[in-house]
Write an enzyme that holds these catalytic residues in place. Structure first.
Site, PDB file in Angstrom:
ATOM      1  N   GLY A 139       0.821  -1.193   0.000  1.00 56.89           N
ATOM      2  CA  GLY A 139       0.000   0.000   0.000  1.00 56.89           C
ATOM      3  C   GLY A 139       0.860   1.249   0.000  1.00 56.89           C
ATOM      4  O   GLY A 139       2.045   1.210   0.351  1.00 56.89           O
ATOM      5  N   CYS A 140       0.268   2.376  -0.370  1.00 51.97           N
ATOM      6  CA  CYS A 140       1.042   3.623  -0.458  1.00 51.97           C
ATOM      7  C   CYS A 140       1.482   4.106   0.915  1.00 51.97           C
ATOM      8  O   CYS A 140       2.672   4.381   1.136  1.00 51.97           O
ATOM      9  CB  CYS A 140       0.242   4.691  -1.197  1.00 51.97           C
ATOM     10  SG  CYS A 140      -1.427   4.975  -0.564  1.00 51.97           S
ATOM     11  N   TYR A 141       0.555   4.203   1.869  1.00 52.59           N
ATOM     12  CA  TYR A 141       0.939   4.621   3.213  1.00 52.59           C
ATOM     13  C   TYR A 141       1.921   3.639   3.853  1.00 52.59           C
ATOM     14  O   TYR A 141       2.927   4.054   4.433  1.00 52.59           O
ATOM     15  CB  TYR A 141      -0.297   4.757   4.104  1.00 52.59           C
ATOM     16  CG  TYR A 141      -1.221   5.903   3.778  1.00 52.59           C
ATOM     17  CD1 TYR A 141      -0.833   7.228   3.985  1.00 52.59           C
ATOM     18  CD2 TYR A 141      -2.504   5.663   3.294  1.00 52.59           C
ATOM     19  CE1 TYR A 141      -1.705   8.279   3.713  1.00 52.59           C
ATOM     20  CE2 TYR A 141      -3.385   6.705   3.019  1.00 52.59           C
ATOM     21  CZ  TYR A 141      -2.980   8.017   3.230  1.00 52.59           C
ATOM     22  OH  TYR A 141      -3.843   9.051   2.960  1.00 52.59           O
TER      23      TYR A 141
END
Length: 306
Positions: free
Chosen positions: A115-117
């Site tokens: 995921g990005c976060y």
């Protein structure tokens, strides 16, 4: 030898950006379905099984369903959804995470794209946990802001229609789907307290982890991060100086690189660790292409935005 790639969910933002990074490359040939066949189960099943590589840009349940539709041992899968990020039989697609991760991705039939976060959080925290600087039983918090492109078509439409939105906090139930991924791959015993928000820029993100110790630790933390990512073609580490602000610039966002920064108080015992990345780049599409390159035995930065 040209290898075939089928992007299931190619009409979404992540899928479109993956296709842009693959455009003009001779190592890969895209299998595409026209609009009339894109949601046809028989056509999708054929494409999923014909491809050498499948990249899933789908909601979680649809990604699980698509994986089950692959009935051969040859097709290799990269899943950009959350569905398999803590699954033990899937390789976690963060090559820089730890020693051996790149080799695991290269050998894997199934790879879950981070995921990005979590990409920002893990880059900042996992090396410090592995080095013993951050305790495995530490109770961490992570504050983050992202461009609205990571929220899908509905959120994009909402931000583009309402110019008054300046800040949108979410995940207020403290049960965001990224939390197990951050906890497990950082090697933590407890889930971090995750406080995400969206700001009115299309792309780009800042992920921040504040840390406090009872002794000076800034030098050791910086040296650990710098050594861990030394030689990385995509991740840089820098010790912040006397800067009084940290900007998320619209013009800097479209990149597949990630920058890690360490800020410290005069005692060197209070730290603000910050990752700056593009939620659609190293946080999504760029990472998918990096993993695809590794799985195909190619230069991992081929086609990336550097």
């Amino acid at each position: 030898m040209t290898q075939t790639v089928f992007i299931d969910g190619a009409a979404g933002t992540t899928g479109l950006e993956i296709a842009e990074r693959l455009a003009g490359r001779t190592e890969f040939s895209l299998i595409t379905l026209d609009e009339a066949r894109r949601k046809d189960a028989a056509a999708r099943t054929e494409a999923l099984n014909d491809a050498d590589f499948v990249i899933l840009c789908l909601p979680d349940a649809a990604a699980v369903e698509a994986t089950a539709m692959i009935a051969n041992e040859r097709t290799r899968v990269i899943d950009a959804s959350t569905a398999h990020r803590v699954a033990p039989d899937w390789a976690y697609g963060f090559p820089e995470l730890k020693a051996g991760q790149r080799a695991a991705i290269a050998a894997a039939k199934r790879v879950s794209n981070p995921g990005c976060y979590p990409t920002g959080f893990l880059a900042l925290v996992a090396p410090l946990v592995a080095a013993g600087i951050v305790a495995r039983d530490a109770r961490l918090s992570v504050n983050a802001v992202s461009g609205y492109s990571g929220g899908g078509k509905e959120l994009i439409a909402r931000f583009e229609a309402d110019a008054d939105i300046g800040f949108r906090s979410y995940g207020l139930t403290l049960a965001h789907k990224h939390v197990p991924e951050m906890r497990d791959h950082a090697g933590l015993s407890h889930p971090p307290l995750f406080a995400p928000a969206v700001v009115p820029v299309f792309r780009g993100m800042l992920v921040e982890v504040p840390l406090a110790f009872d002794h000076a630790v800034a030098d050791a933390a910086f040296d650990t991060l710098a050594a861990h990512f030394d030689g990385s073609p995509l991740i840089t580490v820098r010790r912040a100086g006397d800067e009084s602000e940290l900007l998320l610039r619209k013009s800097d966002a479209a990149t597949d690189r990630m920058e890690l920064m360490l800020y410290a108080d005069p005692s060197a015992s209070q730290l603000r660790l910050v990752a700056r990345l593009d939620n659609l780049g190293k946080g999504a599409s760029g990472a998918c292409v990096q993993n695809l390159n590794i799985m195909a035995g190619l230069d991992e930065t081929a086609g990336l935005r550097l």
